[in-house]
Design a protein around this motif. Structure first.
Motif, PDB file in Angstrom:
ATOM      1  N   UNK A  18    -101.394  32.137 -21.409  1.00 30.19           N
ATOM      2  CA  UNK A  18    -100.642  31.121 -20.657  1.00 30.19           C
ATOM      3  C   UNK A  18    -101.586  30.054 -20.129  1.00 30.19           C
ATOM      4  N   UNK A  19    -102.728  30.461 -19.592  1.00 34.95           N
ATOM      5  CA  UNK A  19    -103.701  29.507 -19.056  1.00 34.95           C
ATOM      6  C   UNK A  19    -104.223  28.580 -20.152  1.00 34.95           C
ATOM      7  N   UNK A  20    -104.638  29.149 -21.266  1.00 30.35           N
ATOM      8  CA  UNK A  20    -105.175  28.331 -22.364  1.00 30.35           C
ATOM      9  C   UNK A  20    -104.107  27.420 -22.958  1.00 30.35           C
ATOM     10  N   UNK A  21    -102.889  27.913 -23.060  1.00 31.05           N
ATOM     11  CA  UNK A  21    -101.799  27.087 -23.575  1.00 31.05           C
ATOM     12  C   UNK A  21    -101.519  25.926 -22.633  1.00 31.05           C
ATOM     13  N   UNK A  22    -101.525  26.190 -21.340  1.00 28.77           N
ATOM     14  CA  UNK A  22    -101.294  25.129 -20.353  1.00 28.77           C
ATOM     15  C   UNK A  22    -102.400  24.081 -20.413  1.00 28.77           C
ATOM     16  N   UNK A  23    -103.641  24.523 -20.495  1.00 24.68           N
ATOM     17  CA  UNK A  23    -104.761  23.584 -20.581  1.00 24.68           C
ATOM     18  C   UNK A  23    -104.683  22.765 -21.865  1.00 24.68           C
ATOM     19  N   UNK A  24    -104.321  23.418 -22.969  1.00 19.09           N
ATOM     20  CA  UNK A  24    -104.234  22.667 -24.229  1.00 19.09           C
ATOM     21  C   UNK A  24    -103.069  21.679 -24.206  1.00 19.09           C
ATOM     22  N   UNK A  25    -101.991  22.013 -23.502  1.00 19.84           N
ATOM     23  CA  UNK A  25    -100.876  21.064 -23.357  1.00 19.84           C
ATOM     24  C   UNK A  25    -101.348  19.822 -22.604  1.00 19.84           C
TER      25      UNK A  25
ATOM     26  N   UNK B 173     -95.249  22.689 -30.397  1.00 17.50           N
ATOM     27  CA  UNK B 173     -95.410  24.124 -30.636  1.00 17.50           C
ATOM     28  C   UNK B 173     -95.981  24.840 -29.411  1.00 17.50           C
ATOM     29  N   UNK B 174     -96.912  24.208 -28.719  1.00 15.27           N
ATOM     30  CA  UNK B 174     -97.506  24.810 -27.521  1.00 15.27           C
ATOM     31  C   UNK B 174     -96.489  24.946 -26.404  1.00 15.27           C
ATOM     32  N   UNK B 175     -95.700  23.915 -26.193  1.00 20.60           N
ATOM     33  CA  UNK B 175     -94.670  23.973 -25.148  1.00 20.60           C
ATOM     34  C   UNK B 175     -93.649  25.060 -25.488  1.00 20.60           C
ATOM     35  N   UNK B 176     -93.242  25.125 -26.746  1.00 23.35           N
ATOM     36  CA  UNK B 176     -92.299  26.167 -27.154  1.00 23.35           C
ATOM     37  C   UNK B 176     -92.882  27.561 -26.929  1.00 23.35           C
ATOM     38  N   UNK B 177     -94.138  27.756 -27.293  1.00 26.15           N
ATOM     39  CA  UNK B 177     -94.739  29.075 -27.094  1.00 26.15           C
ATOM     40  C   UNK B 177     -94.874  29.406 -25.611  1.00 26.15           C
ATOM     41  N   UNK B 178     -95.197  28.411 -24.795  1.00 28.00           N
ATOM     42  CA  UNK B 178     -95.291  28.633 -23.355  1.00 28.00           C
ATOM     43  C   UNK B 178     -93.934  29.012 -22.778  1.00 28.00           C
ATOM     44  N   UNK B 179     -92.890  28.345 -23.219  1.00 31.75           N
ATOM     45  CA  UNK B 179     -91.533  28.666 -22.761  1.00 31.75           C
ATOM     46  C   UNK B 179     -91.157  30.084 -23.187  1.00 31.75           C
TER      47      UNK B 179
ATOM     48  N   UNK C  21     -90.389  33.054 -20.628  1.00 28.46           N
ATOM     49  CA  UNK C  21     -89.094  33.745 -20.660  1.00 28.46           C
ATOM     50  C   UNK C  21     -89.302  35.248 -20.870  1.00 28.46           C
ATOM     51  N   UNK C  22     -90.236  35.592 -21.727  1.00 28.77           N
ATOM     52  CA  UNK C  22     -90.557  36.994 -21.979  1.00 28.77           C
ATOM     53  C   UNK C  22     -90.986  37.677 -20.687  1.00 28.77           C
ATOM     54  N   UNK C  23     -91.832  37.020 -19.904  1.00 25.23           N
ATOM     55  CA  UNK C  23     -92.304  37.588 -18.645  1.00 25.23           C
ATOM     56  C   UNK C  23     -91.196  37.650 -17.598  1.00 25.23           C
TER      57      UNK C  23
ATOM     58  N   UNK D 153     -88.009  37.957 -18.009  1.00 25.22           N
ATOM     59  CA  UNK D 153     -87.016  38.976 -18.332  1.00 25.22           C
ATOM     60  C   UNK D 153     -87.622  40.360 -18.506  1.00 25.22           C
ATOM     61  N   UNK D 154     -88.836  40.566 -17.967  1.00 21.16           N
ATOM     62  CA  UNK D 154     -89.430  41.892 -17.935  1.00 21.16           C
ATOM     63  C   UNK D 154     -90.024  42.361 -19.236  1.00 21.16           C
ATOM     64  N   UNK D 155     -90.460  41.452 -20.038  1.00 23.00           N
ATOM     65  CA  UNK D 155     -90.983  41.807 -21.349  1.00 23.00           C
ATOM     66  C   UNK D 155     -92.335  42.479 -21.324  1.00 23.00           C
ATOM     67  N   UNK D 156     -93.149  42.240 -20.316  1.00 22.32           N
ATOM     68  CA  UNK D 156     -94.496  42.806 -20.305  1.00 22.32           C
ATOM     69  C   UNK D 156     -94.474  44.336 -20.255  1.00 22.32           C
ATOM     70  N   UNK D 157     -93.673  44.961 -19.378  1.00 22.72           N
ATOM     71  CA  UNK D 157     -93.623  46.439 -19.402  1.00 22.72           C
ATOM     72  C   UNK D 157     -93.119  46.987 -20.735  1.00 22.72           C
ATOM     73  N   UNK D 158     -92.190  46.303 -21.346  1.00 24.68           N
ATOM     74  CA  UNK D 158     -91.688  46.732 -22.650  1.00 24.68           C
ATOM     75  C   UNK D 158     -92.806  46.639 -23.676  1.00 24.68           C
ATOM     76  N   UNK D 159     -93.534  45.549 -23.669  1.00 24.69           N
ATOM     77  CA  UNK D 159     -94.660  45.364 -24.586  1.00 24.69           C
ATOM     78  C   UNK D 159     -95.732  46.428 -24.362  1.00 24.69           C
TER      79      UNK D 159
END
Length: 154
Positions: free
Chosen positions: A79-86, A125-131, A135-137, A139-145
């Motif tokens: 997330x940090x690297x994506x934000x910086x690259x945006x 593409x970066x904005x889409x991946x960040x979104x 959204x994954x985080x 909606x609780x995706x990290x524990x599932x992952x």
């Protein structure tokens, strides 16, 4: 590691390498030409930013190829690297847009067009991946992952 995955990563790295390389070369050429109309803060940011992003790119590529020899990938680092690259890509786009508005002839080059088009595509593409990551985080995706990862390790 899957060879198709390695090929995809390698192609992405090559395209990003070319972006950073051409942006560095282009801004250096503008500086060497003493192009007054291109002499705004964006030029220095892009020039130094391209070096920083090149180093990060090489570091990340080696890390992926060597199965995370340096650091384990983290969703928060992503997330940090994506934000910086945006932010960086937005600066490139804004710089080129300002040069076009000024009708800066000394900046006209195929590298400017490449940087502009590639930055717009990569920014989208970066904005889409960040979104998607956000959204994954949310909606609780990290524990599932984490559960999936633990099951794979067993």
């Amino acid at each position: 590691m899957n060879s198709i995955y390695i090929i995809q990563i390698t192609i992405s790295v090559i395209l990003l390498f070319l972006l950073h390389y051409f942006m560095y070369i282009w801004t250096k050429e503008l500086e060497n030409k003493n192009c007054d109309c291109s002499d705004i803060i964006h030029r220095k940011i892009i020039n130094y930013g391209s070096i920083v992003f090149f180093i990060i790119l090489i570091f990340n590529y080696i890390n992926i190829i060597t199965n995370n020899i340096f650091i384990k990938p983290s969703i928060f680092i992503s997330i940090l690297l994506t934000t910086i690259s945006i932010i960086y890509l937005s600066i490139i786009i804004d710089y080129i847009r300002k040069l076009k508005e000024k009708q800066c002839e000394c900046s006209e080059d195929w590298k400017r067009k490449y940087g502009y088009i590639f930055s717009i595509i990569y920014l989208i593409l970066s904005v889409l991946s960040l979104v998607i990551i956000t959204m994954f985080l949310i909606f609780g995706g990290y524990p599932i992952l984490k559960k999936i990862e633990d099951n794979i390790k067993k």
